[in-house]
Design an enzyme around this catalytic site. Structure first.
Site: not given
Length: 316
Positions: A259, A217, A104, A82-83, A180-181, A261
């Site tokens: 995705n 994200g 990325d 990932d990334h 993200h986050g 996370d």
């Protein structure tokens, strides 16, 4: 049993109007929680690691544990980077046995992103490994990826077509409003589904039928986990993710990989905080890490049923 590539997974997902969950992993308990949740729902899965996860856990440990998960569950499991920030990181993962890598280059200017993506594609394809790339910039913070809202940009549909034609990538991560986050929105959540449909249509018209789109994200930031964290001493205030119904809509379109996370991080933290508070005398790591593993399993099951739609995808 062996790790599988994402190519067959995405073909089945596109045709079945569902998405494959791509869950970030950092240790044994997260891996076990994810795959056990998938096993209960008979779902294929992508386990993915970031550069910082590799630094934390060591690439060889991660590969070995994921291979053990394949043996334990018998599921179709792809191992994905990932990334990946540079060619060398992607190269390392290909050589270590990953079946998919993401380069990325979204922070680069367009032509440099194209050139470096081509370099990764050439090496990965020579080793039978799929490549994901990103076009557009998602706001938010995830490990080493940090983009201010003012610097985020949506993916241009014409540029997306040109990028796919020139690079030969196998899937494309697009920016349509996710971030993200844990703090994705201050106001009402919005995803640009018209942009997503236009990207898909342009690819289809140019001969890229059923081309897989990826959504980064995309954690929904489960409020139960947030509440549990805060109840037992956490300070996660105002965390807000992508509504489940929006993710399900994306999964029914061209999005073949979603995705997640942050949701796993929140689940693990919530379970451990709760365990510490309820059993302050306990100090056996297997107790609180086991509770975290169980909560992750529950969260993943819910994602498969309510968001991804990938239940029983192993039967396709």
């Amino acid at each position: 049993m062996a790790l599988v590539s994402t190519e067959k997974m995405f073909k089945k997902a596109f045709e079945g109007n569902y998405s494959i969950g791509a869950f970030n992993i950092n240790n044994m308990e997260i891996i076990q929680g994810v795959v056990r949740g998938c096993k209960k729902q008979n779902s294929a899965v992508i386990l993915q690691v970031s550069k910082s996860a590799i630094k934390y856990a060591n690439i060889h440990y991660l590969v070995a544990m994921v291979k053990a998960a394949v043996e334990e569950t018998g599921l179709d499991i792809a191992l994905h980077l990932d990334h990946g920030p540079v060619f060398e990181t992607c190269n390392m993962c290909v050589d270590a046995g990953f079946t998919s890598v993401m380069f990325d280059g979204s922070h680069l200017d367009y032509e440099e992103n194209v050139a470096k993506t081509i370099e990764v594609v050439k090496y990965a394809h020579a080793h039978g490994v799929s490549v994901e790339a990103e076009l557009g910039k998602l706001a938010g913070v995830e490990d080493d990826v940090k983009v201010n809202a003012a610097d985020s940009t949506y993916t241009d549909p014409d540029q997306a077509l040109d990028f796919v034609k020139r690079t030969g990538v196998d899937s494309l991560a697009v920016a349509i409003g996710t971030s993200h986050g844990a703090y994705k929105f201050k106001g009402e959540a919005k995803l640009d589904f018209d942009r997503l449909a236009l990207i898909t249509q342009k690819l289809e018209d140019a001969g890229f039928k059923n081309f897989p789109i990826v959504l980064h994200g995309a954690s929904s930031v489960d409020q139960e986990a947030v509440a549990t964290c805060n109840e037992f001493g956490g300070e996660i205030k105002g965390a807000k993710g992508i509504p489940v119904e929006m993710l399900r809509k994306a999964a029914s379109m061209a999005v073949c990989k979603i995705n997640m996370d942050t949701d796993l991080r929140l689940a693990m933290t919530a379970a451990i905080r709760k365990s510490f508070a309820e059993k302050p005398e306990a100090f056996d790591p297997r107790g609180y890490l086991g509770a975290a593993r169980d909560y992750i399993e529950k969260i993943v099951e819910g994602k498969i049923v309510d968001v991804l739609g990938s239940k029983d995808s192993m039967n396709d």
